[in-house]
Design an enzyme around this catalytic site. Structure first.
Site, PDB file in Angstrom:
ATOM      1  N   GLU A 124       0.887  -1.170   0.000  1.00 44.81           N
ATOM      2  CA  GLU A 124       0.000   0.000   0.000  1.00 44.81           C
ATOM      3  C   GLU A 124       0.913   1.204   0.000  1.00 44.81           C
ATOM      4  OE1 GLU A 124      -3.074  -0.183  -0.614  1.00 44.81           O
ATOM      5  OE2 GLU A 124      -3.177  -2.350  -0.434  1.00 44.81           O
ATOM      6  N   CYS A 154      -1.697   8.815   4.289  1.00 40.47           N
ATOM      7  CA  CYS A 154      -1.694   8.488   2.872  1.00 40.47           C
ATOM      8  C   CYS A 154      -3.006   8.919   2.234  1.00 40.47           C
ATOM      9  CB  CYS A 154      -1.484   7.005   2.687  1.00 40.47           C
ATOM     10  SG  CYS A 154      -2.540   6.065   3.768  1.00 40.47           S
TER      11      CYS A 154
END
Ligand code: NAD
Length: 544
Positions: free
Chosen positions: A294, A328
């Site tokens: 990720e 993020c």
């Protein structure tokens, strides 16, 4: 003697978030622990095969909001330590794989309750000090999300084992969920303590053993996570935590024949490098390593003219500036109709300028410091770039102060250039770039934002008009793995909004869900025939 039973993993509920408002007794106990850890200069050794190890030398960890303050000393490992960690993982593998799923899950469930209770203040205080999170940001990450990962994964893993093939009456078909053949390499980022809680344990839950490399700046909090897992009964060698030079660790691990998987969260660039190294070594491995990553984001908010502008403003401020924009999922680009922006601009400027920022030990602050000097310089030079650009203006913030800590003021930039650099690149700091689009050009703007950045992590549409919501949802189908309607693009909760994105944002294996756990098993199909045939000839071969 062993006795059987179909044990059911308890159905998880999300851990409640504590408020820490004045008068709340939890506030006082957390403050006391924070004060203790501030002065403790905690020692953080590696943990290899159950042994605490001090490697070749020591490094120190400073607090981002007080960079003169050393909060911990950590072990800088050598090649020998990293190889020993791999050996320890391989040695522990057989016994751990032979441990029943219920027992493995029980370790995580016990760890979750230890973290929810006696360890909560410690983990939160360590995260506040090491990563400069406010009490609320530490609570939702280090305590609550870690607990949720452990409880939900235990439950989802059990569901996965229940996925079994059909039977036709002649045989019993079964799927066995074997761990991968080798060890898993887990590498976590600086910005979430809970990611360090999840990456190694998700693989371990499915029977794998792990070499775990947390981001250096999280080592204080991660050290305590390891202590919790030890206390919960995780056997030695199942998760081996190493620290030191990331590239040296990678060099040892990525070319090892027994590398069976990588569970990574961090920047796109580092993941690309790992994937390339694995590609170069592909002839060398026993099995194809599973690559789960990720990575970065350039997360968007797009407003339709029918949007509620108060909800939009609140979402932009929280989405862009909580934890200094170092999520993020943080909103870092916004597309707003020009007519709406005219009014919103001054309201945003006023509210953003008033945001209190400073030492997170002062609970009145909404923001702390960015993670280190490199991040500080990167953000300040992006702001300077915007200041000097003819197509951009600074609407709020635009300043920094690095005397005591790495403080970058929350900054709003507007641009007239749809290809402006700051609409494309991930900065990972408290900088929001707004592109006010021509009124009536909503659909064109959706196309524009879809092609502007290589990422596909999170994004949000604000609108009351149902047609606009549907249109955004369709056009942006691949622009975000987590898509929000009338909500900020941050704050995904384990079990409620499985998290992850595609394109340059990762392999989208949805942390904290059954989809992620699937990656850590290699199923074996077993067909057990009741009455096997005893003649190779078929009836069609008989004489007429
Ligand atoms: P980073 O890539 O710099 O570091 C991540 C981890 O990789 C750290 O442990 C680091 O030491 C290690 N690392 C660095 N170089 C390495 C190498 N050559 N080989 C192996 N490991 C190496 O990222 P960061 O600054 O810690 O975190 C911020 C990044 O993480 C941002 O890009 C952010 O978007 C991303 N992130 C993504 C998600 C998500 O779910 N998509 C979640 C959190 C953070």
């Amino acid at each position: 003697m062993t006795a059987d039973g179909h044990f059911k993993v308890p159905t998880p509920v999300n851990e409640p978030v504590r408020a820490y408002a004045p008068g709340d007794p939890h506030r006082e106990s957390l403050k006391a622990r924070l004060a203790e850890l501030t002065d403790a200069r905690t020692e953080v050794p590696m943990q290899i095969g159950g042994e605490r190890r001090w490697g070749a030398s020591r490094g120190d960890i400073r607090s981002p909001h007080r960079h003169e303050l050393t909060i911990a000393e950590y072990a800088v490992g050598s090649d020998k330590d990293f190889n020993d960690a791999i050996d320890a993982a391989l040695k522990a593998r057989r016994a751990w794989a032979a441990t029943s799923y219920q027992e493995r899950a029980a370790v995580l469930l016990r760890a979750a309750s230890l973290l929810a209770g006696p360890w909560r203040d410690t983990i939160n205080a360590a995260t506040m000090l090491g990563q400069s999170k406010t009490v609320h940001q530490a609570e939702i990450d280090a305590a609550v999300e870690s607990i949720d990962f452990w409880r939900y994964n235990a439950y989802f893993g059990d569901q996965l084992l229940g996925q079994q093939p059909f039977n036709d009456g002649t045989a019993w078909n079964r799927l066995e969920y074997r761990p991968l053949e080798g060890f898993v390499f887990a590498v976590s980022p600086f910005n979430f303590t809970s990611i360090g809680a999840n990456l190694p344990t998700a693989a371990a839950l499915m029977g794998n053993t792990v070499v775990f490399k947390p981001a250096t700046q999280t080592l204080l909090a991660t050290h305590f996570l390891m202590e919790i897992l030890n206390e919960a009964g995780l056997p030695p060698g199942v998760i081996n935590m190493v620290s030191g030079s990331a590239s040296k660790i990678s060099e040892q691990v990525l070319r090892h024949k027994e590398l069976a998987g990588i569970h990574f969260t961090g920047s796109t660039e580092v993941f690309h490098g790992m994937w390339q190294t694995v590609g170069q070594n592909i002839d060398h491995y026993r099995t194809y390593p599973r690559l789960v990553g990720e990575t970065g984001g350039k997360d968007f908010v797009v407003a339709h003219e029918s949007a509620d502008s108060d909800a939009l403003r609140t979402a932009l401020i929280r989405g862009a500036f909580e934890y200094q924009g170092q999520k993020c999922s943080a909103a870092s680009r916004a597309y707003i109709p020009q007519a709406m922006w005219k009014q919103l601009r001054s309201e945003m400027a006023e509210e953003v300028e008033a945001i209190p920022q400073g030492d997170v030990a002062d609970f009145r602050n909404f923001m702390g410091a960015v993670i280190n000097g490199d991040a500080y310089s990167k953000h300040m030079s992006a702001i300077e770039f915007a200041r000097k650009s003819e197509s951009a203006k600074i609407v709020a913030g635009g300043k920094g102060d690095d005397k005591v800590g790495w403080f970058v003021r929350p900054t709003v930039i507007e641009t007239t250039d749809p290809d402006f650099r700051l609409l494309k690149e991930e900065l990972f700091g408290p900088i929001l770039t707004v592109y006010p689009y021509a009124d009536g050009k909503f659909e064109d703007t959706l196309e524009l934002l879809d092609r502007t950045s290589p990422y596909g992590l999170t994004g949000a549409i604000f609108a009351r008009d149902r047609h606009a919501i549907r249109k955004a949802s369709e056009t942006l189908v691949n622009a975000a793995g987590n898509f929000y309607i009338n909500d900020k693009p941050t704050g995904a909760v384990v079990g409620l909004q499985p998290f992850g994105g595609g394109r340059a944002s990762g392999t989208n294996d949805k942390a904290g869900s059954i989809l992620n756990l699937i990656r850590w098993t290699s199923p074996r199909t077993i067909k057990e025939t009741y009455v096997p045939p005893t003649d190779h000839r078929y009836p069609y071969m008989d004489a007429e």
